[in-house]
Design a protein around this motif. Structure first.
Motif, mmCIF file in Angstrom:
data_model
loop_
_atom_site.group_PDB
_atom_site.id
_atom_site.type_symbol
_atom_site.label_atom_id
_atom_site.label_comp_id
_atom_site.label_asym_id
_atom_site.label_seq_id
_atom_site.Cartn_x
_atom_site.Cartn_y
_atom_site.Cartn_z
ATOM 1 N N GLU A 120 0.846 -1.200 0.000
ATOM 2 C CA GLU A 120 0.000 0.000 0.000
ATOM 3 C C GLU A 120 0.878 1.245 0.000
ATOM 4 O OE1 GLU A 120 -2.599 1.664 3.537
ATOM 5 O OE2 GLU A 120 -3.623 -0.011 2.566
ATOM 6 N N GLY A 121 0.574 2.197 -0.890
ATOM 7 C CA GLY A 121 1.228 3.495 -0.880
ATOM 8 C C GLY A 121 2.460 3.587 -1.758
ATOM 9 N N THR A 122 3.165 4.707 -1.605
ATOM 10 C CA THR A 122 4.420 4.969 -2.311
ATOM 11 C C THR A 122 5.429 5.513 -1.309
ATOM 12 O OG1 THR A 122 3.814 7.243 -2.884
ATOM 13 C CG2 THR A 122 3.257 5.529 -4.489
ATOM 14 N N LYS A 143 6.332 1.660 -5.153
ATOM 15 C CA LYS A 143 4.874 1.779 -5.015
ATOM 16 C C LYS A 143 4.245 0.418 -4.802
ATOM 17 C CE LYS A 143 4.344 1.437 -9.971
ATOM 18 N NZ LYS A 143 3.966 2.061 -11.207
ATOM 19 N N ALA A 144 2.971 0.428 -4.410
ATOM 20 C CA ALA A 144 2.219 -0.809 -4.197
ATOM 21 C C ALA A 144 2.364 -1.709 -5.410
ATOM 22 C CB ALA A 144 0.753 -0.495 -3.934
ATOM 23 N N MET A 186 14.124 3.948 3.341
ATOM 24 C CA MET A 186 13.061 4.670 2.637
ATOM 25 C C MET A 186 12.447 5.725 3.524
ATOM 26 S SD MET A 186 9.870 2.135 2.637
ATOM 27 C CE MET A 186 10.395 0.657 3.426
ATOM 28 N N THR A 187 11.750 6.645 2.866
ATOM 29 C CA THR A 187 10.948 7.658 3.544
ATOM 30 C C THR A 187 9.608 7.750 2.841
ATOM 31 O OG1 THR A 187 12.890 8.950 4.184
ATOM 32 C CG2 THR A 187 10.779 10.097 4.182
ATOM 33 N N ASN A 188 8.548 7.802 3.629
ATOM 34 C CA ASN A 188 7.223 8.009 3.062
ATOM 35 C C ASN A 188 7.043 9.512 2.864
ATOM 36 O OD1 ASN A 188 4.571 8.285 2.366
ATOM 37 N ND2 ASN A 188 3.740 7.170 4.107
ATOM 38 N N VAL A 207 2.564 0.800 3.531
ATOM 39 C CA VAL A 207 2.663 -0.503 4.196
ATOM 40 C C VAL A 207 3.459 -1.444 3.300
ATOM 41 C CG1 VAL A 207 1.399 -2.489 5.130
ATOM 42 C CG2 VAL A 207 0.418 -0.194 5.324
ATOM 43 N N MET A 208 4.408 -2.159 3.895
ATOM 44 C CA MET A 208 5.147 -3.185 3.144
ATOM 45 C C MET A 208 5.450 -4.361 4.046
ATOM 46 S SD MET A 208 9.079 -2.333 2.886
ATOM 47 C CE MET A 208 10.044 -2.277 4.369
ATOM 48 N N LEU A 209 5.578 -5.516 3.415
ATOM 49 C CA LEU A 209 5.989 -6.736 4.095
ATOM 50 C C LEU A 209 7.467 -6.957 3.808
ATOM 51 C CD1 LEU A 209 2.963 -8.938 3.040
ATOM 52 C CD2 LEU A 209 3.358 -7.913 5.286
#
Length: 127
Positions: free
Chosen positions: A69-71, A85-86, A100-102, A109-111
């Motif tokens: 989810e997201g970038t 990105k997702a 990384m930085t949001n 969200v990442m696994l």
């Protein structure tokens, strides 16, 4: 052949539903380890806008990220950046830097699956 039907709850240490295990914190990026074996460790990373996972590497462990989810701005090396990105799968082999930085306006969200364990953590600074 007849298969025995199981309930998902019977496999709660093998089947994980990421929306149920995600955890956000207001003050910093959140890493929630949802499983660990002698071989690998699985974590879900949740980041509000502006939160960062610092640039780092692992001496002997690979780290695979699956963005769900997201970038975010991904740092593959000191002083380098590319957007992830997702749907992306990001592979950092042992010794390769990653962080990384949001910088978006939405949650990220990442696994992450890493191994072999212990994975260790070597911090690096952007130069």
């Amino acid at each position: 052949m007849t298969l025995k039907q199981l309930a998902r709850e019977d496999l709660k240490n093998r089947i994980f539903h990421w929306p149920d295990i995600q955890q956000f914190r207001e003050d910093k990026a959140t890493k929630h380890i949802f499983y660990e074996t002698p071989n690998t460790v699985g974590a879900i990373w949740c980041m509000h806008p502006g939160q960062t996972l610092p640039l780092h590497s692992h001496e002997k462990a690979d780290d695979i990220w699956v963005v769900v989810e997201g970038t975010a701005d991904y740092y593959p090396e000191c002083g380098e950046m590319v957007q992830i990105k997702a749907g992306d799968v990001v592979v950092s082999r042992a010794g390769e830097k990653h962080g990384m930085t949001n910088n978006s306006s939405r949650d990220f969200v990442m696994l992450g699956i890493a191994g072999p364990t212990p994975i260790g953590f070597i911090a690096h600074k952007h130069h």
